[in-house]
Design an enzyme around this catalytic site. Structure first.
Site, short mmCIF file in Angstrom:
data_model
loop_
_atom_site.label_atom_id
_atom_site.label_comp_id
_atom_site.label_asym_id
_atom_site.label_seq_id
_atom_site.Cartn_x
_atom_site.Cartn_y
_atom_site.Cartn_z
N GLY A 175 7.03 -15.91 -1.60
CA GLY A 175 5.69 -15.37 -1.53
C GLY A 175 5.11 -15.20 -2.92
O GLY A 175 5.84 -15.04 -3.89
N GLN A 223 -0.38 -11.95 -9.32
CA GLN A 223 0.84 -12.36 -10.02
C GLN A 223 0.61 -13.58 -10.90
O GLN A 223 1.47 -13.93 -11.70
CB GLN A 223 1.96 -12.66 -9.02
N CYS A 262 11.16 -9.67 -6.58
CA CYS A 262 9.78 -10.00 -6.90
C CYS A 262 9.74 -10.94 -8.10
O CYS A 262 10.46 -10.73 -9.08
CB CYS A 262 9.02 -8.71 -7.21
N LEU A 263 8.89 -11.95 -8.03
CA LEU A 263 8.75 -12.90 -9.13
C LEU A 263 8.20 -12.23 -10.39
O LEU A 263 8.41 -12.73 -11.49
CB LEU A 263 7.86 -14.08 -8.72
N HIS A 283 4.76 -7.31 1.48
CA HIS A 283 5.06 -7.28 0.04
C HIS A 283 3.89 -7.88 -0.75
O HIS A 283 3.45 -7.31 -1.75
CB HIS A 283 6.35 -8.07 -0.21
N GLU A 284 3.38 -9.03 -0.28
CA GLU A 284 2.29 -9.69 -1.01
C GLU A 284 0.98 -8.91 -0.88
O GLU A 284 0.22 -8.82 -1.84
CB GLU A 284 2.12 -11.13 -0.53
N HIS A 339 0.81 -6.25 -3.40
CA HIS A 339 0.34 -6.73 -4.71
C HIS A 339 -1.18 -6.69 -4.80
O HIS A 339 -1.74 -6.37 -5.85
CB HIS A 339 0.81 -8.17 -4.97
#
Length: 172
Positions: free
Chosen positions: A46, A51, A91-92, A133-134, A137
């Site tokens: 994701g 991000q 998380c990225l 999760h996204e 963000h």
């Protein structure tokens, strides 16, 4: 397609609430392609627009093992959630950091697809977790915010240490 730079914690854009997208455009469509390319390359399941330093309400996800079920949502919003599930998330924007987060196990999410049409998607388990999760963000929230104060402090301390070690290696 272009690989985009992923914003790392603690860059301020990760803590901002994103602006809604007014309409689907060619530029948004290209951005979504670039987001998928970046996400798959990372590798991740994701990615949210903040991000990659874009403060707009766009997410891309693909939780399939074969990476052939891409889902892009513009202005996504959860309209129903039920159940509960605990899952280890990463998380990225916080590479190398993981924590077990509790979230609703089943959600109904509404948003615009790449064709500019409003869609509703029922999601459960990993897909539901990834979408939540996204969307977090988009609201300036990170998965570590769901951890207890002690676990969050440890995770962020570990992340800072990893970044310091990485910087030292780069300078050698």
């Amino acid at each position: 397609m272009q690989k985009l730079d992923i914003v790392l914690y603690p860059q301020s854009g990760l803590r901002e609430v994103c602006k809604p997208v007014a309409a689907m455009t060619d530029a948004i469509d290209k951005l979504i392609d670039d987001m998928f390319y970046t996400m798959y390359d990372a590798p991740g399941i994701g990615l949210a627009a903040p991000q990659i330093a874009v403060q707009q309400r766009i997410i891309v996800v693909d939780v399939s093992e074969s990476k052939d079920q891409p889902l892009a949502l513009i202005n996504p919003e959860i309209i129903r959630s039920v159940g509960e599930i605990s899952w280890e998330e990463g998380c990225l924007s916080l590479p190398g950091i993981y924590g077990t987060v509790r979230r609703p196990s089943d959600i109904l999410v509404r948003g615009m697809n790449r064709d500019g049409k409003m869609v509703q998607i029922e999601a459960n388990e990993l897909l539901a977790i990834c979408i939540q999760h996204e969307i977090d963000h988009l609201n300036g929230k990170l998965f570590v915010d769901h951890l207890s104060g002690i676990k969050r402090a440890r995770a962020l301390q570990k992340f800072r240490k990893l970044m310091e070690e990485e910087a030292e290696l780069a300078n050698d």
